[in-house]
Design a protein around this motif. Sequence first.
Motif, short mmCIF file in Angstrom:
data_model
loop_
_atom_site.label_atom_id
_atom_site.label_comp_id
_atom_site.label_asym_id
_atom_site.label_seq_id
_atom_site.Cartn_x
_atom_site.Cartn_y
_atom_site.Cartn_z
N LYS A 9 -31.87 3.07 5.53
CA LYS A 9 -31.31 3.02 6.88
C LYS A 9 -30.67 1.68 7.17
O LYS A 9 -30.20 1.45 8.29
CB LYS A 9 -32.41 3.31 7.91
N THR A 10 -30.66 0.79 6.21
CA THR A 10 -30.07 -0.53 6.36
C THR A 10 -28.84 -0.64 5.47
O THR A 10 -28.68 0.13 4.53
CB THR A 10 -31.08 -1.62 6.00
N PRO A 11 -27.95 -1.60 5.75
CA PRO A 11 -26.68 -1.68 5.02
C PRO A 11 -26.86 -1.79 3.50
O PRO A 11 -27.85 -2.35 3.01
CB PRO A 11 -26.03 -2.94 5.59
N PHE A 12 -25.88 -1.23 2.77
CA PHE A 12 -25.94 -1.30 1.31
C PHE A 12 -24.54 -1.42 0.71
O PHE A 12 -23.54 -1.13 1.36
CB PHE A 12 -26.68 -0.09 0.73
N TYR A 13 -24.52 -1.90 -0.53
CA TYR A 13 -23.31 -1.91 -1.35
C TYR A 13 -23.28 -0.66 -2.22
O TYR A 13 -24.32 -0.17 -2.65
CB TYR A 13 -23.33 -3.09 -2.33
N THR A 14 -22.06 -0.22 -2.54
CA THR A 14 -21.89 0.76 -3.61
C THR A 14 -20.65 0.39 -4.42
O THR A 14 -19.71 -0.18 -3.87
CB THR A 14 -21.80 2.20 -3.07
N ARG A 15 -20.67 0.72 -5.73
CA ARG A 15 -19.54 0.38 -6.59
C ARG A 15 -19.50 1.31 -7.81
O ARG A 15 -20.50 1.94 -8.16
CB ARG A 15 -19.61 -1.08 -7.06
N LYS A 16 -18.32 1.35 -8.42
CA LYS A 16 -18.13 2.12 -9.64
C LYS A 16 -16.89 1.56 -10.34
O LYS A 16 -15.93 1.15 -9.67
CB LYS A 16 -17.91 3.60 -9.33
N THR A 17 -16.91 1.53 -11.66
CA THR A 17 -15.72 1.14 -12.42
C THR A 17 -15.08 2.38 -13.03
O THR A 17 -15.78 3.33 -13.43
CB THR A 17 -16.04 0.12 -13.52
N ILE A 18 -13.75 2.38 -13.06
CA ILE A 18 -12.99 3.47 -13.67
C ILE A 18 -11.94 2.87 -14.61
O ILE A 18 -11.54 1.72 -14.45
CB ILE A 18 -12.30 4.36 -12.61
N LYS A 166 -24.24 -11.14 -3.51
CA LYS A 166 -23.95 -10.81 -4.90
C LYS A 166 -22.49 -11.17 -5.15
O LYS A 166 -21.60 -10.37 -4.90
CB LYS A 166 -24.25 -9.35 -5.16
N LYS A 167 -22.28 -12.39 -5.61
CA LYS A 167 -20.93 -12.90 -5.78
C LYS A 167 -20.14 -12.03 -6.76
O LYS A 167 -20.63 -11.72 -7.85
CB LYS A 167 -20.97 -14.34 -6.30
N GLY A 168 -18.94 -11.62 -6.34
CA GLY A 168 -18.07 -10.85 -7.21
C GLY A 168 -18.48 -9.41 -7.39
O GLY A 168 -18.01 -8.73 -8.31
N TRP A 169 -19.35 -8.90 -6.50
CA TRP A 169 -19.90 -7.55 -6.65
C TRP A 169 -18.83 -6.46 -6.71
O TRP A 169 -19.07 -5.39 -7.27
CB TRP A 169 -20.87 -7.25 -5.49
N ASN A 170 -17.65 -6.72 -6.12
CA ASN A 170 -16.61 -5.69 -6.05
C ASN A 170 -15.48 -5.90 -7.07
O ASN A 170 -14.40 -5.38 -6.91
CB ASN A 170 -16.03 -5.62 -4.63
N THR A 171 -15.77 -6.68 -8.11
CA THR A 171 -14.77 -6.94 -9.14
C THR A 171 -15.13 -6.23 -10.44
O THR A 171 -16.31 -5.91 -10.68
CB THR A 171 -14.66 -8.46 -9.41
#
Length: 466
Positions: A9-18, A166-171
């Motif tokens: 119920k609290t904020p989160f990150y999500t990611r995936k590489t393609i 989390k530095k660079g989490w979206n790279t």
Amino acid sequence: MRWITAGTKTPFYTRKTIEITKEIREAYADVCGLGQFVFYINGKKVSDHELDPGWTDYRKYIEYVRFDVTNYLKAGTNAIGAEIANGWYIMDDHHYTFRFPEFMPPNPNPYVPFGKSLVFAMKLLIRYTDDTEETILSDDSFKVSEHPVQYSNVYGSELYDARREKKGWNTPAYDDHDWKNAVMADDVPDAELCEQFQPYIKVIHTYEGKQIHENVWDFGQNTSGMLEFGIQGKPGDMVYLYPAEKLDDQGNPDQMAKGWTLVDNVITYIIGSNEPEHYRGRFSYIAGRYIAVKTGSDAVITDMKLHAVTSAWKESGTFTSDDVRYNQIYDMIKKTVEANMVSVHTDCPTIERFAWQEPNHLMAPSIMFMKDGRKLWEKFLKDMRAAQHTSKDIFHDYAGNVIPAGDGLVPSQAPCYIPNVLPVPGMGSFYDIIPWGSSIILGTYWHYMFYGDVKIIEDNFDAGMK
């Protein structure tokens, strides 16, 4: 679209590489995160939107946002990422949240969360120059992790723990081996999914903060905005920032509103390192002109800014007068309108942030002369149609007695997140107010008078007749 969750119920990150191995002609992403989301590709925020998606009754309809991402993707490995937080989907109650004043009876029909956990959905369509195409959907191959925002309140309070960044989490280069796989969500309301059609919320002006004494900053203008600042101190130091519309007699920010409620919003920042750090709001906005800073350490705040945000950024007219007073009045009203247009039309950006409906006909002509209200009013009217009750809708009093909503009733707020249906002694109902609900007719009238589009009558005729 398929919904995924981190089960929180609290904020989160999500990611995936393609992987992309062919030349792209065009690419579009349909994206939604409930309650609010920010979308990234290859480390860059996609678009200049703020606070997507628009607020709705998520049991009736949910807006997704379509982004043209052609220029964000590249050959090779690409990282898709999003940050998801609460908004009204699962309201967080830390610090200030609206409570009914003492002169009103207790409310037996309180806010009800729309789901068990925050959720995310994405559909990425890539068309290649060889006339083939590829569709990528959110699923349990996406990775998820906790966010440095430990809580996010729709009224503006937030706890940001920079130690959890989390530095660079979206790279593409980020190593997410210790992240968990997302879980498919099974409790998202079975609501209409539609593309966000009203003007998105964006920054229209940045106010530079001026330090007027030791711990008080002045932006020079009351507004609704996203706070930004630089900060340096010791890891674990906590800094508290209190927004307010006015100062008290001693020159300190005063959070008491209208003499009856304390809007005690606070942004809490926990320093993560010895190096200079940076904060910028993502998931909610503060309202006011002043910021009081409280810290028990030697932490230093720099470059305080407030980014004014609104959905009402499309201009349709201007006003000037030889009398400076009229120009000042016009500027004041214009800024007030902007501060109260954030995908819904609120009556005030501090105490309630509720979408009361009477401004949608009382102020419609005034606003439509200065702002392009075509799509805004289409959104307001869609919210009213979604909120309109049928004979099957009921509420209860504290004794458990049934209170019929009333077939055809348009409530005074739409969307209405906290239905206060019990009449107030000596004051009547705050839920069933004819001049408020009649905006379904009068708002339609003003839209037609300004824009001449008969479809607005066709869309709202049945609701008005009820």
